[in-house]
Design a protein around this motif. Structure first.
Motif, PDB file in Angstrom:
ATOM      1  N   MET A   1       0.826  -1.205   0.000  1.00  0.00           N
ATOM      2  CA  MET A   1       0.000   0.000   0.000  1.00  0.00           C
ATOM      3  C   MET A   1       0.861   1.256   0.000  1.00  0.00           C
ATOM      4  O   MET A   1       0.374   2.341  -0.272  1.00  0.00           O
ATOM      5  CB  MET A   1      -0.896   0.017   1.232  1.00  0.00           C
ATOM      6  CG  MET A   1      -1.531  -1.328   1.482  1.00  0.00           C
ATOM      7  SD  MET A   1      -2.648  -1.281   2.849  1.00  0.00           S
ATOM      8  CE  MET A   1      -4.080  -0.736   2.025  1.00  0.00           C
ATOM      9  N   PHE A   2       2.126   1.073   0.328  1.00  0.00           N
ATOM     10  CA  PHE A   2       3.023   2.223   0.436  1.00  0.00           C
ATOM     11  C   PHE A   2       3.958   2.351  -0.760  1.00  0.00           C
ATOM     12  O   PHE A   2       4.695   3.314  -0.872  1.00  0.00           O
ATOM     13  CB  PHE A   2       3.835   2.127   1.733  1.00  0.00           C
ATOM     14  CG  PHE A   2       2.997   2.398   2.953  1.00  0.00           C
ATOM     15  CD1 PHE A   2       3.054   3.633   3.583  1.00  0.00           C
ATOM     16  CD2 PHE A   2       2.120   1.452   3.445  1.00  0.00           C
ATOM     17  CE1 PHE A   2       2.268   3.906   4.693  1.00  0.00           C
ATOM     18  CE2 PHE A   2       1.324   1.709   4.552  1.00  0.00           C
ATOM     19  CZ  PHE A   2       1.394   2.942   5.173  1.00  0.00           C
ATOM     20  N   CYS A   3       3.938   1.368  -1.622  1.00  0.00           N
ATOM     21  CA  CYS A   3       4.795   1.403  -2.806  1.00  0.00           C
ATOM     22  C   CYS A   3       4.071   2.137  -3.923  1.00  0.00           C
ATOM     23  O   CYS A   3       2.922   1.840  -4.214  1.00  0.00           O
ATOM     24  CB  CYS A   3       5.112  -0.029  -3.240  1.00  0.00           C
ATOM     25  SG  CYS A   3       5.834  -0.117  -4.886  1.00  0.00           S
ATOM     26  N   PRO A   4       4.733   3.102  -4.549  1.00  0.00           N
ATOM     27  CA  PRO A   4       4.070   3.863  -5.613  1.00  0.00           C
ATOM     28  C   PRO A   4       3.561   2.976  -6.756  1.00  0.00           C
ATOM     29  O   PRO A   4       2.621   3.332  -7.439  1.00  0.00           O
ATOM     30  CB  PRO A   4       5.160   4.798  -6.131  1.00  0.00           C
ATOM     31  CG  PRO A   4       6.172   4.861  -5.054  1.00  0.00           C
ATOM     32  CD  PRO A   4       6.086   3.583  -4.282  1.00  0.00           C
ATOM     33  N   PHE A   5       4.202   1.815  -6.938  1.00  0.00           N
ATOM     34  CA  PHE A   5       3.747   0.912  -7.993  1.00  0.00           C
ATOM     35  C   PHE A   5       2.821  -0.172  -7.468  1.00  0.00           C
ATOM     36  O   PHE A   5       2.357  -1.016  -8.228  1.00  0.00           O
ATOM     37  CB  PHE A   5       4.945   0.241  -8.674  1.00  0.00           C
ATOM     38  CG  PHE A   5       5.890   1.203  -9.324  1.00  0.00           C
ATOM     39  CD1 PHE A   5       5.401   2.226 -10.129  1.00  0.00           C
ATOM     40  CD2 PHE A   5       7.253   1.102  -9.141  1.00  0.00           C
ATOM     41  CE1 PHE A   5       6.262   3.124 -10.723  1.00  0.00           C
ATOM     42  CE2 PHE A   5       8.118   2.009  -9.736  1.00  0.00           C
ATOM     43  CZ  PHE A   5       7.625   3.018 -10.532  1.00  0.00           C
ATOM     44  N   GLY A   6       2.610  -0.164  -6.174  1.00  0.00           N
ATOM     45  CA  GLY A   6       1.763  -1.220  -5.616  1.00  0.00           C
ATOM     46  C   GLY A   6       2.357  -2.600  -5.819  1.00  0.00           C
ATOM     47  O   GLY A   6       1.641  -3.574  -6.032  1.00  0.00           O
ATOM     48  N   ILE A   7       3.666  -2.689  -5.753  1.00  0.00           N
ATOM     49  CA  ILE A   7       4.307  -3.989  -5.939  1.00  0.00           C
ATOM     50  C   ILE A   7       3.895  -4.929  -4.803  1.00  0.00           C
ATOM     51  O   ILE A   7       3.945  -4.559  -3.638  1.00  0.00           O
ATOM     52  CB  ILE A   7       5.843  -3.821  -5.985  1.00  0.00           C
ATOM     53  CG1 ILE A   7       6.219  -3.026  -7.249  1.00  0.00           C
ATOM     54  CG2 ILE A   7       6.543  -5.173  -5.958  1.00  0.00           C
ATOM     55  CD1 ILE A   7       7.691  -2.735  -7.391  1.00  0.00           C
ATOM     56  N   ASP A   8       3.465  -6.113  -5.179  1.00  0.00           N
ATOM     57  CA  ASP A   8       2.959  -7.056  -4.180  1.00  0.00           C
ATOM     58  C   ASP A   8       4.114  -7.883  -3.613  1.00  0.00           C
ATOM     59  O   ASP A   8       4.361  -9.008  -4.013  1.00  0.00           O
ATOM     60  CB  ASP A   8       1.906  -7.967  -4.836  1.00  0.00           C
ATOM     61  CG  ASP A   8       1.072  -8.700  -3.794  1.00  0.00           C
ATOM     62  OD1 ASP A   8       1.532  -8.818  -2.644  1.00  0.00           O
ATOM     63  OD2 ASP A   8      -0.033  -9.157  -4.139  1.00  0.00           O
ATOM     64  N   MET A   9       4.812  -7.269  -2.667  1.00  0.00           N
ATOM     65  CA  MET A   9       5.999  -7.907  -2.098  1.00  0.00           C
ATOM     66  C   MET A   9       5.658  -9.252  -1.470  1.00  0.00           C
ATOM     67  O   MET A   9       6.436 -10.200  -1.565  1.00  0.00           O
ATOM     68  CB  MET A   9       6.612  -6.995  -1.029  1.00  0.00           C
ATOM     69  CG  MET A   9       7.844  -6.252  -1.460  1.00  0.00           C
ATOM     70  SD  MET A   9       7.540  -4.828  -2.510  1.00  0.00           S
ATOM     71  CE  MET A   9       6.941  -3.620  -1.377  1.00  0.00           C
ATOM     72  N   ALA A  10       4.514  -9.334  -0.826  1.00  0.00           N
ATOM     73  CA  ALA A  10       4.164 -10.589  -0.152  1.00  0.00           C
ATOM     74  C   ALA A  10       4.008 -11.722  -1.161  1.00  0.00           C
ATOM     75  O   ALA A  10       4.425 -12.854  -0.905  1.00  0.00           O
ATOM     76  CB  ALA A  10       2.881 -10.406   0.646  1.00  0.00           C
ATOM     77  N   ALA A  11       3.437 -11.400  -2.313  1.00  0.00           N
ATOM     78  CA  ALA A  11       3.280 -12.431  -3.336  1.00  0.00           C
ATOM     79  C   ALA A  11       4.654 -12.910  -3.809  1.00  0.00           C
ATOM     80  O   ALA A  11       4.869 -14.096  -4.057  1.00  0.00           O
ATOM     81  CB  ALA A  11       2.472 -11.887  -4.511  1.00  0.00           C
ATOM     82  N   MET A  12       5.594 -11.965  -3.904  1.00  0.00           N
ATOM     83  CA  MET A  12       6.935 -12.343  -4.343  1.00  0.00           C
ATOM     84  C   MET A  12       7.624 -13.196  -3.283  1.00  0.00           C
ATOM     85  O   MET A  12       8.283 -14.191  -3.590  1.00  0.00           O
ATOM     86  CB  MET A  12       7.755 -11.087  -4.643  1.00  0.00           C
ATOM     87  CG  MET A  12       7.141 -10.268  -5.779  1.00  0.00           C
ATOM     88  SD  MET A  12       7.901  -8.644  -5.948  1.00  0.00           S
ATOM     89  CE  MET A  12       9.211  -8.979  -7.094  1.00  0.00           C
ATOM     90  N   ILE A  13       7.461 -12.788  -2.024  1.00  0.00           N
ATOM     91  CA  ILE A  13       8.027 -13.587  -0.937  1.00  0.00           C
ATOM     92  C   ILE A  13       7.457 -15.003  -1.006  1.00  0.00           C
ATOM     93  O   ILE A  13       8.158 -15.998  -0.795  1.00  0.00           O
ATOM     94  CB  ILE A  13       7.696 -12.933   0.439  1.00  0.00           C
ATOM     95  CG1 ILE A  13       8.412 -11.587   0.590  1.00  0.00           C
ATOM     96  CG2 ILE A  13       8.012 -13.890   1.583  1.00  0.00           C
ATOM     97  CD1 ILE A  13       9.866 -11.633   0.966  1.00  0.00           C
ATOM     98  N   GLY A  14       6.183 -15.094  -1.337  1.00  0.00           N
ATOM     99  CA  GLY A  14       5.536 -16.406  -1.454  1.00  0.00           C
ATOM    100  C   GLY A  14       6.216 -17.280  -2.497  1.00  0.00           C
ATOM    101  O   GLY A  14       6.395 -18.486  -2.288  1.00  0.00           O
ATOM    102  N   VAL A  15       6.626 -16.681  -3.591  1.00  0.00           N
ATOM    103  CA  VAL A  15       7.318 -17.454  -4.638  1.00  0.00           C
ATOM    104  C   VAL A  15       8.673 -17.931  -4.109  1.00  0.00           C
ATOM    105  O   VAL A  15       9.075 -19.075  -4.312  1.00  0.00           O
ATOM    106  CB  VAL A  15       7.486 -16.606  -5.917  1.00  0.00           C
ATOM    107  CG1 VAL A  15       8.342 -17.343  -6.937  1.00  0.00           C
ATOM    108  CG2 VAL A  15       6.118 -16.266  -6.509  1.00  0.00           C
ATOM    109  N   GLY A  16       9.351 -17.058  -3.378  1.00  0.00           N
ATOM    110  CA  GLY A  16      10.626 -17.449  -2.769  1.00  0.00           C
ATOM    111  C   GLY A  16      10.436 -18.609  -1.805  1.00  0.00           C
ATOM    112  O   GLY A  16      11.209 -19.571  -1.786  1.00  0.00           O
TER     113      GLY A  16
END
Ligand code: SF4
Ligand code: SF4
Lengths: 225, 460
Positions: free
Chosen positions: B111-126
Motif C-alpha cells: 500500500m506504500f509502494c508507488p507501484f503497488g508492488i505485491d511484495m508478499a506475493a513475491m516472498i511467497g514465490v521465494g
C-alpha cells in the motif's frame, strides 16, 4: 557537426520514436499475452473503478500514502515527473518540430515557464540523487545503474538549457541535447523507466486485488493509496 | 495451554547439507510465476525505499535497511530470477531466514509502494522455491505432514473433533436450553469450520460459537470432515498440500448442500477459504464454489445490522477496549468497519489503534510465524514491539483479537512488554453480554438434558 545534427534530427530521430513507441507497445503486447496465461488472478478480479482509483491517487501530489508521510520527497517526486514529462512535450521549440514532422502541434508553455521548470527539475534530480546516497534504506537498494539513470534523465535538460541560453557553442549543446534525449528515449522501454507504462498495470492490479476483490458481500475494499 | 508447535525443535543444521538442489524444479516454479506481474515488479521497482517505513520488521529493528521490503525481495526472489534459478543450498538457507524470519506476508508494504508492488506475493514465490528443496521451518513442515496424513494441520482425529462437539454441546447446553451442535446436517445455511486449535486446545471456542448460533436461531452444522479451514501449507508455500484441506472443505460443503461456509475467528483461515483456496484448486474465476463468511461478519450481522442478538447494556464492557485488526481481515478481507461497529456495540469505551484498519501493522504472528515455533520466537517478540507500542498508546485494558495467530502473538507480547491486558475473542465478549431470550433459559427441572431430539441435525 552539422552532419551529425542532420543525422540526429533525421533518421536517428525517426528510429528513436519507432524504438520508443514500438518498444513500449511490444513490451505491452508481450505482457498482455503473458498475463492471459500466467496472471489469471489479474483478469479474475480486474475492476476499472478500483484500478482507476489506485492509479489516479498516486498521480496527484501527496495522493499516495507514502508521499503524505514524506511530504518533501512527495513534492520533489511530483515536480520531477511533472517537469520531466511536461517540458519536452509542451516546449515551444519542440512543438515547432512536431508541426514540421507530424503536421500537428500542442498548446505550448511560455519559454520562461519552461526555463524555470528545467531548474526545478534539476533541483529535484539533485535532491533525489542526494537522497539515494544519504538514506540507508535507499542506498542499500541502489545500483550504479540507478544513479546513472537519474543522471541520464537530467542530461537532456542540462544540455537543452545550455543550448537555449547559448552558453558556449550553441550547435554543440544542441547536438548533445538531441543525442542525450534520444538515448534516454531508447532506454525507456527496456529499463525500469518502462514504469511509464507498467505503472498503470501494476497499480491496476493492486487496486483491484486489494479493493474490488474484497469489496463484496458487504465488506470493504482496502485503499491502496 | 502451550502451542504445540512451540515444542517442535528447530530444524537440523542444513548448512552442512550440500546436496545439490533440483534445478529443474526451481526453474519451473520461477517460470510458472513469471507472468506479467512478476516481470513488471522485478523490472520497475524504482529502488526508492518508500516501502521501508511501512514494514514493522524494519521499524522494530532500528530501521535496519536490510529489513526493508524491497531489499528482502531483491536479495531473495530477485536474486533467484537474476540467476535464472541457479542457486545453491547455502543461498536458499540464507533466503530462508529472510523469507520466513523477516516477513509475515502482511501486505502492508504494497500500500506504500508507488507501484503497488505485491511484495508478499513475491516472498511467497521465494518460499515455494525453498520448500521445494525441503528448506522450510520445522513447525510448518510438521503441519504440512499432518495435513497430508489427516487433512488438518494438527492431526486431530475425526473422533476427537466429533467428541469435542458433543462434549461442548453438553457443557454449553447447561446455560442455553436446547443447544445442540448438529453434525453433517444437510441443506442448512452455514457449515461452520474451525481452526484445529479449537478441538485441540480451546474447545470452549466451539461451545461459545454454538451458544451464539443457537441464540440467533441459526440454521447451521459442523461437518464431520473438511472442518479445518486453516491452511499452514499456504504459508509453507506448498501449493499441492495447500489445496488439500480447501478441497475437503469445499467438497463437504457442496455435499451437504449448505448455502455458505462459515469460518471461525481466524484470519489466515479466511484468506485461504475465501481468497487463495480457489487458486490452489485452479477453480475458474478464482472464486470459491460457495460464499465464505467470516464469524466477525456474522456477529456483526446478528448484533449490529439485524439485532438478532441483543446485548445487555448492563453487561457492556466499561473499561477501555481496543481491537486488533488482523491483516487477513482488515487489509485483505474488508472487515475493518465491521470490526469497529461490533466492538462499539459490545464496549462502552472503544479506542482505536493508530494506524488502523487496512493500514494496521501486523502483530508479528502472521505468515506462519506462530506455528514456526521456538526458533523464531525471539524475533517474533522483537518485531512485535510496534504492535505492543500501538496497544499501549490506546490505554486499553482489554483487547479483542478475532484471530488465532494474532491471539497467541498478542498474548506473548502482553507478557513480554508487560501490557497488563486481557486478551479476548469476540465470541467470548458476546457470550458474556448477550441477552438470552426466555425460551433459552434452562428451567430448573430440565437442567440435565443437553440436547433435544428433533433439533439435532444428524440426518446422515
Ligand atoms: S509483507 Fe509485511 S512483513 Fe513482509 S515486507 Fe511487507 S510489510 Fe514487511
Ligand atoms: S516502494 Fe516500491 S518501488 Fe520503491 S523501493 Fe519499495 S518496492 Fe521498490
Amino acid at each position: 557537426m552539422q552532419g551529425l545534427y542532420d543525422f540526429l534530427t533525421g533518421p536517428a530521430l525517426w528510429l528513436t520514436f519507432i524504438i520508443f513507441f514500438g518498444g513500449l507497445l511490444a513490451r505491452g503486447a508481450f505482457y498482455w499475452g503473458l498475463s492471459l496465461e500466467r496472471d489469471k488472478i489479474f483478469w479474475d478480479h480486474f475492476d476499472p473503478v478500483w484500478s482507476w482509483r489506485s492509479i489516479y491517487h498516486w498521480l496527484l501530489p501527496w495522493g499516495g500514502v507514502s508521499f503524505r508521510q514524506q511530504p518533501v520527497f512527495g513534492l520533489a517526486f511530483f515536480l520531477f515527473h511533472l517537469c520531466l514529462l511536461g517540458i519536452p512535450v509542451f516546449l515551444d521549440a519542440h512543438n515547432i518540430m512536431w508541426e514540421e514532422y507530424f503536421g500537428w502541434s500542442l498548446p505550448t508553455l511560455p519559454d520562461p515557464v519552461a526555463d524555470w521548470g528545467v531548474l526545478v527539475l534539476l533541483a529535484c534530480v539533485a535532491f533525489l540523487f542526494a537522497r539515494r546516497l544519504v538514506k540507508p534504506e535507499v542506498r542499500i537498494l541502489s545500483t550504479l545503474w540507478d544513479y546513472a539513470l537519474l543522471l541520464l534523465t537530467a542530461a537532456p535538460f542540462v544540455t537543452g538549457y545550455l543550448a537555449y541560453h547559448q552558453y558556449g557553442d550553441y550547435l554543440t549543446w544542441l547536438v548533445l541535447h538531441i543525442l542525450c534525449s534520444e538515448v534516454l528515449m531508447i532506454i525507456v522501454p527496456f529499463s525500469k523507466l518502462g514504469h511509464l507504462m507498467l505503472f498503470f498495470f501494476t497499480r491496476a492490479f493492486i487496486g483491484s486485488d486489494m479493493g474490488a476483490r474484497r469489496d463484496q458481500y458487504g465488506r470493504l475494499g482496502a485503499r491502496t493509496w | 495451554m502451550t502451542e504445540p508447535a512451540e515444542e517442535i525443535q528447530a530444524q537440523e543444521t542444513p548448512e552442512q547439507d550440500d546436496r545439490p538442489v533440483d534445478l529443474k524444479k526451481i526453474q519451473s516454479i520461477l517460470s510458472s510465476n513469471s507472468g506479467a506481474r512478476m516481470r513488471s515488479w522485478l523490472d520497475i521497482c524504482a529502488r526508492c525505499g518508500l516501502c521501508a517505513d511501512s514494514c514493522f520488521f524494519y521499524l522494530a529493528n532500528d530501521k535496519d535497511p536490510k529489513l526493508s521490503p524491497a531489499y528482502k525481495v531483491k536479495s531473495t526472489v530477485g536474486e533467484m530470477y537474476k540467476r535464472k534459478g541457479r542457486v545453491d543450498r547455502k543461498f536458499l538457507r540464507e533466503a530462508y531466514e529472510v523469507l520466513w524470519g523477516q516477513c509475515t506476508m502482511c501486505r502492508r508494504c504494497s500500500m506504500f509502494c508507488p507501484f503497488g508492488i505485491d511484495m508478499a506475493a513475491m516472498i511467497g514465490v521465494g518460499r515455494a522455491v525453498c520448500t521445494s528443496q525441503g528448506i522450510l521451518p520445522a513447525g510448518l513442515a510438521k503441519a504440512v505432514e499432518n495435513i497430508r496424513e489427516t487433512g488438518n494441520q494438527m492431526a486431530v482425529s475425526q473422533e476427537d473433533w466429533l467428541e469435542t462437539c458433543e462434549w461442548m454441546a453438553e457443557e454449553y447446553g447447561e446455560e442455553i436450553a436446547g443447544l445442540t451442535i448438529p453434525v453433517d446436517k444437510k441443506g442448512v445455511k452455514y457449515m461452520f469450520t474451525v481452526n484445529p486449535r479449537e478441538p485441540a486446545f480451546y474447545p470452549q471456542d466451539v461451545g461459545m460459537m454454538a451458544q451464539i448460533l443457537h441464540v440467533a436461531e441459526e440454521s447451521w452444522t459442523v461437518p464431520s470432515t473438511g472442518w479445518d479451514s486453516t491452511n499452514l501449507a499456504m504459508f509453507a508455500a506448498n501449493k499441492e498440500m495447500a489445496a488439500y484441506p480447501v478441497k475437503l472443505m469445499y467438497d463437504k460443503a457442496l455435499e451437504l448442500g449448505v448455502e455458505q461456509i462459515l469460518v471461525t475467528e481466524c484470519g489466515h483461515a479466511y484468506r485461504s477459504a475465501a481468497f487463495e483456496g480457489p487458486y490452489f484448486l485452479g477453480l475458474p474465476g478464482g472464486k470459491p464454489p460457495l460464499p465464505v463468511k467470516h464469524s466477525v461478519q456474522l456477529f456483526w450481522e446478528y448484533i449490529v445490522r439485524d439485532g438478532r442478538i441483543k446485548i445487555d447494556p448492563e453487561k457492556k464492557v466499561t473499561v477501555p477496549v481496543t481491537v486488533q485488526d488482523p491483516c487477513n481481515q482488515s487489509r485483505s478481507a474488508g472487515l475493518s468497519q465491521m470490526l469497529r461497529e461490533l466492538s462499539q456495540a459490545l464496549c462502552a469505551d472503544f479506542r482505536d489503534m493508530n494506524p488502523n484498519r487496512e493500514f494496521n501493522h501486523c502483530c508479528g504472528g502472521g505468515g506462519g510465524f506462530i506455528p514456526m515455533g521456538a526458533e523464531f520466537k525471539k524475533r517474533r517478540m522483537i518485531s512485535g514491539k510496534i504492535k505492543a507500542e500501538q496497544i499501549k498508546a490506546t490505554g486499553a485494558k482489554i483487547i479483542i483479537v478475532p484471530c488465532h495467530n494474532c491471539f497467541d502473538q498478542i498474548t506473548d507480547l502482553n507478557k513480554e512488554y508487560e501490557l497488563g491486558l486481557k486478551v479476548v475473542s469476540f465470541k467470548e465478549l458476546i457470550c458474556e453480554s448477550m441477552i438470552i431470550p426466555e425460551k433459552f433459559i434452562p428451567k430448573e427441572e430440565d437442567e440435565e438434558p443437553a440436547s433435544q431430539p428433533g433439533d439435532d441435525g444428524g440426518e446422515e
